[in-house]
Design a protein around this motif. Structure first.
Motif, mmCIF file in Angstrom:
data_model
loop_
_atom_site.group_PDB
_atom_site.id
_atom_site.type_symbol
_atom_site.label_atom_id
_atom_site.label_comp_id
_atom_site.label_asym_id
_atom_site.label_seq_id
_atom_site.Cartn_x
_atom_site.Cartn_y
_atom_site.Cartn_z
ATOM 1 N N GLU A 45 -3.632 5.343 15.032
ATOM 2 C CA GLU A 45 -4.746 4.685 14.342
ATOM 3 C C GLU A 45 -4.334 4.227 12.952
ATOM 4 N N ARG A 46 -3.591 5.069 12.237
ATOM 5 C CA ARG A 46 -3.105 4.696 10.903
ATOM 6 C C ARG A 46 -2.189 3.478 10.990
ATOM 7 N N MET A 47 -1.270 3.506 11.953
ATOM 8 C CA MET A 47 -0.346 2.383 12.105
ATOM 9 C C MET A 47 -1.085 1.108 12.490
ATOM 10 N N ARG B 234 -2.787 -0.335 9.396
ATOM 11 C CA ARG B 234 -1.823 -1.026 8.527
ATOM 12 C C ARG B 234 -1.415 -2.362 9.123
ATOM 13 N N GLN B 235 -1.245 -2.390 10.432
ATOM 14 C CA GLN B 235 -0.889 -3.640 11.090
ATOM 15 C C GLN B 235 -2.019 -4.663 10.939
ATOM 16 N N ALA B 236 -3.260 -4.216 11.042
ATOM 17 C CA ALA B 236 -4.410 -5.114 10.874
ATOM 18 C C ALA B 236 -4.460 -5.666 9.451
ATOM 19 N N GLU B 237 -4.146 -4.833 8.453
ATOM 20 C CA GLU B 237 -4.109 -5.300 7.068
ATOM 21 C C GLU B 237 -3.039 -6.371 6.889
ATOM 22 N N ARG B 238 -1.849 -6.131 7.451
ATOM 23 C CA ARG B 238 -0.762 -7.115 7.347
ATOM 24 C C ARG B 238 -1.142 -8.411 8.054
ATOM 25 N N SER B 239 -1.777 -8.290 9.208
ATOM 26 C CA SER B 239 -2.197 -9.486 9.952
ATOM 27 C C SER B 239 -3.218 -10.289 9.171
ATOM 28 N N ALA B 240 -4.141 -9.607 8.504
ATOM 29 C CA ALA B 240 -5.152 -10.305 7.702
ATOM 30 C C ALA B 240 -4.505 -11.035 6.528
ATOM 31 N N PRO C 208 0.848 -1.188 0.000
ATOM 32 C CA PRO C 208 0.000 0.000 0.000
ATOM 33 C C PRO C 208 0.890 1.247 0.000
ATOM 34 N N GLN C 209 0.454 2.251 -0.683
ATOM 35 C CA GLN C 209 1.236 3.480 -0.782
ATOM 36 C C GLN C 209 1.381 4.119 0.596
ATOM 37 N N ARG C 210 2.602 4.472 0.931
ATOM 38 C CA ARG C 210 2.838 5.132 2.207
ATOM 39 C C ARG C 210 2.370 6.570 2.149
ATOM 40 N N MET C 211 1.951 7.045 3.290
ATOM 41 C CA MET C 211 1.536 8.434 3.390
ATOM 42 C C MET C 211 2.784 9.319 3.316
ATOM 43 N N ASP C 212 2.644 10.445 2.694
ATOM 44 C CA ASP C 212 3.728 11.410 2.600
ATOM 45 C C ASP C 212 4.163 11.812 4.003
ATOM 46 N N ARG C 213 5.457 11.951 4.205
ATOM 47 C CA ARG C 213 5.979 12.313 5.535
ATOM 48 C C ARG C 213 5.397 13.623 6.045
ATOM 49 N N ALA C 214 5.240 14.574 5.158
ATOM 50 C CA ALA C 214 4.699 15.865 5.580
ATOM 51 C C ALA C 214 3.258 15.712 6.062
ATOM 52 N N GLU C 215 2.470 14.911 5.344
ATOM 53 C CA GLU C 215 1.085 14.674 5.757
ATOM 54 C C GLU C 215 1.045 13.919 7.081
ATOM 55 N N PHE C 216 1.927 12.920 7.204
ATOM 56 C CA PHE C 216 1.973 12.130 8.430
ATOM 57 C C PHE C 216 2.344 13.010 9.621
#
Length: 189
Positions: free
Chosen positions: A125-127, A130-136, A107-115
């Motif tokens: 929450e974002r992290m 992403r962890q839930a997606e990887r676990s699935a 999945p495309q990473r969020m831009d550092r400035a936006e993050f």
């Protein structure tokens, strides 16, 4: 938990990568007046040229193609070693299809400035998402592997166990030496 040995290996790899990238940068900054003809420049050893090429960043598409090619080679070698019967071919096809990485790869990473603009709870929450997606994705691969494994004979299961252990980089490691201080070199006084 990462063992002391793994930390040392990672530190040396990162140091080597930093040294190689700074060397590649320095090579590109040499003045044109001092350049020598290409025929006169020979690498000191046969591995110098591939290392210089590897120091440059590879295009993400090329990297993905290369990873897929290596994956296909590993799966072909595994299939050959398992010596699957005709009745096991459908189980193999299901296994390889369900363990295939997603089409979009990562999945495309969020831009550092936006993050950086997010609050700490929003970042968490974002992290977590992403962890839930990887676990699935992992759960899906694990279930597909278990289903395929059940279709193998006991001898094939032994081969699968040995080969997949080797594929995941556990070649001859004997536990986590150094984790609790055992196996570490004695301190010099």
């Amino acid at each position: 938990m990462i063992s002391l040995r793994q930390r040392i290996v990672w530190a040396s790899l990162l140091g080597s990568a930093a040294f190689a990238s700074s060397g590649a940068f320095a090579q590109t900054q040499t003045p044109a007046a001092v350049s020598t003809p290409p025929a006169a420049v020979a690498p000191a050893d046969a591995t110098a040229a591939p290392k210089a090429q590897h120091a440059q960043r590879m295009d993400p598409q090329q990297r993905m193609e290369r990873m897929q090619a290596r994956r296909a080679q590993r799966l072909a070698a595994l299939k050959e070693k398992l010596q699957l019967s005709a009745s096991q071919e459908s189980a193999w096809s299901s296994f390889t299809a369900s363990t295939q990485p997603p089409a979009g790869a990562r999945p495309q990473r969020m831009d550092r400035a936006e993050f950086a603009k997010l609050t700490t709870p929003e970042r968490l929450e974002r992290m977590q998402a992403r962890q839930a997606e990887r676990s699935a994705r992992f759960a899906k691969r694990a279930e597909a592997t278990k289903t395929f494994y059940a279709a193998l004979t006991p001898e094939q299961q032994k081969t699968f166990d040995a080969e997949t252990l080797r594929m995941h980089g556990h070649r001859g490691h004997h536990g986590h030496r150094g984790h609790d201080g055992q196996g570490a070199a004695p301190a010099k006084s």
